[in-house]
Design a protein around this motif. Structure first.
Motif, PDB file in Angstrom:
ATOM      1  N   ARG A 186      10.781 -16.327  37.646  1.00  0.00           N
ATOM      2  CA  ARG A 186      11.338 -15.171  38.345  1.00  0.00           C
ATOM      3  C   ARG A 186      10.746 -15.027  39.734  1.00  0.00           C
ATOM      4  O   ARG A 186      11.379 -14.442  40.630  1.00  0.00           O
ATOM      5  CB  ARG A 186      11.072 -13.890  37.550  1.00  0.00           C
ATOM      6  N   ALA A 194      16.660 -20.958  40.535  1.00  0.00           N
ATOM      7  CA  ALA A 194      16.155 -20.875  39.160  1.00  0.00           C
ATOM      8  C   ALA A 194      16.674 -19.603  38.490  1.00  0.00           C
ATOM      9  O   ALA A 194      16.875 -18.583  39.149  1.00  0.00           O
ATOM     10  CB  ALA A 194      14.629 -20.870  39.171  1.00  0.00           C
ATOM     11  N   PRO A 195      16.903 -19.625  37.189  1.00  0.00           N
ATOM     12  CA  PRO A 195      17.363 -18.425  36.481  1.00  0.00           C
ATOM     13  C   PRO A 195      16.300 -17.340  36.527  1.00  0.00           C
ATOM     14  O   PRO A 195      15.101 -17.622  36.479  1.00  0.00           O
ATOM     15  CB  PRO A 195      17.596 -18.931  35.046  1.00  0.00           C
ATOM     16  N   ARG A 196      16.717 -16.096  36.612  1.00  0.00           N
ATOM     17  CA  ARG A 196      15.782 -14.968  36.705  1.00  0.00           C
ATOM     18  C   ARG A 196      15.321 -14.576  35.313  1.00  0.00           C
ATOM     19  O   ARG A 196      15.642 -13.523  34.772  1.00  0.00           O
ATOM     20  CB  ARG A 196      16.432 -13.789  37.422  1.00  0.00           C
ATOM     21  N   LEU A 197      14.557 -15.464  34.697  1.00  0.00           N
ATOM     22  CA  LEU A 197      14.050 -15.252  33.351  1.00  0.00           C
ATOM     23  C   LEU A 197      12.536 -15.179  33.361  1.00  0.00           C
ATOM     24  O   LEU A 197      11.867 -15.935  34.065  1.00  0.00           O
ATOM     25  CB  LEU A 197      14.499 -16.396  32.432  1.00  0.00           C
ATOM     26  N   THR A 199       9.143 -16.154  32.276  1.00  0.00           N
ATOM     27  CA  THR A 199       8.651 -17.379  31.645  1.00  0.00           C
ATOM     28  C   THR A 199       7.139 -17.480  31.803  1.00  0.00           C
ATOM     29  O   THR A 199       6.524 -16.828  32.645  1.00  0.00           O
ATOM     30  CB  THR A 199       9.283 -18.636  32.270  1.00  0.00           C
TER      31      THR A 199
END
Length: 213
Positions: A186, A194-197, A199
């Motif tokens: 994030r 990149a996905p806003r996950l 991690t």
């Protein structure tokens, strides 16, 4: 000596200074012969501030310098003559560099060779940001070899490999590998896609290569 310098004005007489839109305030103390000239320098300009002590060789044909310098908010963009290479570097550097006089037609940055080490609390470059940076490397013209460690994006990471700086007719290129711990994607720049996950990634080994503008 101390004073103000206009590189655009100097560039009319000294071709090597042409194209640098900088107007530094310079304070320099010099001691010794030309081939071992000790310099205490304090330079402030639109590209940031540099202060330190160097031993230099200013005899023709080449120029050499080694020593330690403190850099404050150093922006490489005007030095590389490329607005896309905007940076913000703060820390201490140790350098041992030679600026070759030939070929005179080549940009000054492409005629530099030597080694460096840098430690700093914060570095912003190429759209990325890192803290607690500790890196060593070598310069061979546009090719910069690095081996470093830093804290960034919620974790820590290492990187080793090379970067080729861009110039007219030459694209930015890089080949880097290393490892990362506790990375939160994030926090990565939006340009990465990149996905806003949330991690907490640990990567034993990564390898990235690329070429761009």
């Amino acid at each position: 000596t101390s004073g103000h310098v206009s590189l655009p004005e100097v560039g009319r007489i000294v071709p090597a200074a042409a194209g640098y839109n900088l107007h530094p305030t310079v304070n320099i103390k010099a001691d010794g012969p030309a081939e071992r000239l000790g310099l205490t320098v304090d330079v402030k300009s639109e590209a940031g501030n540099i202060r330190g002590q160097l031993v230099t060789d200013v005899q023709a044909p080449d120029f050499a310098a080694r020593g330690s310098v403190d850099v404050d908010r150093l922006n490489l963009a005007p030095l590389l003559k490329d607005p896309a290479q905007r940076s913000d570097l703060t820390g201490q550097a140790r350098i041992d560099l030679v600026l070759k006089s030939d070929p005179a037609s080549a940009p000054a940055a492409d005629r530099v060779k030597g080694t460096f080490a840098f430690k700093g609390p914060r570095v912003v470059a190429a759209g990325y940001e890192a803290r607690a940076v500790n890196v060593t490397g070598a310069i061979a013209g546009p090719r910069i070899t690095i081996d470093g460690r830093a804290s960034a994006y919620g974790g820590t990471a290492t990187a080793r490999g090379f970067i080729v700086t861009p110039a007219k007719g030459r694209a930015l290129a890089f080949d880097l590998r290393g490892s990362a711990d506790h990375l939160d994607v994030r926090a990565l720049p939006a340009s990465v896609g990149a996905p806003r996950l949330a991690t907490n990634l640990s990567v034993a080994e990564y390898h990235v290569t690329g070429e761009g503008q």
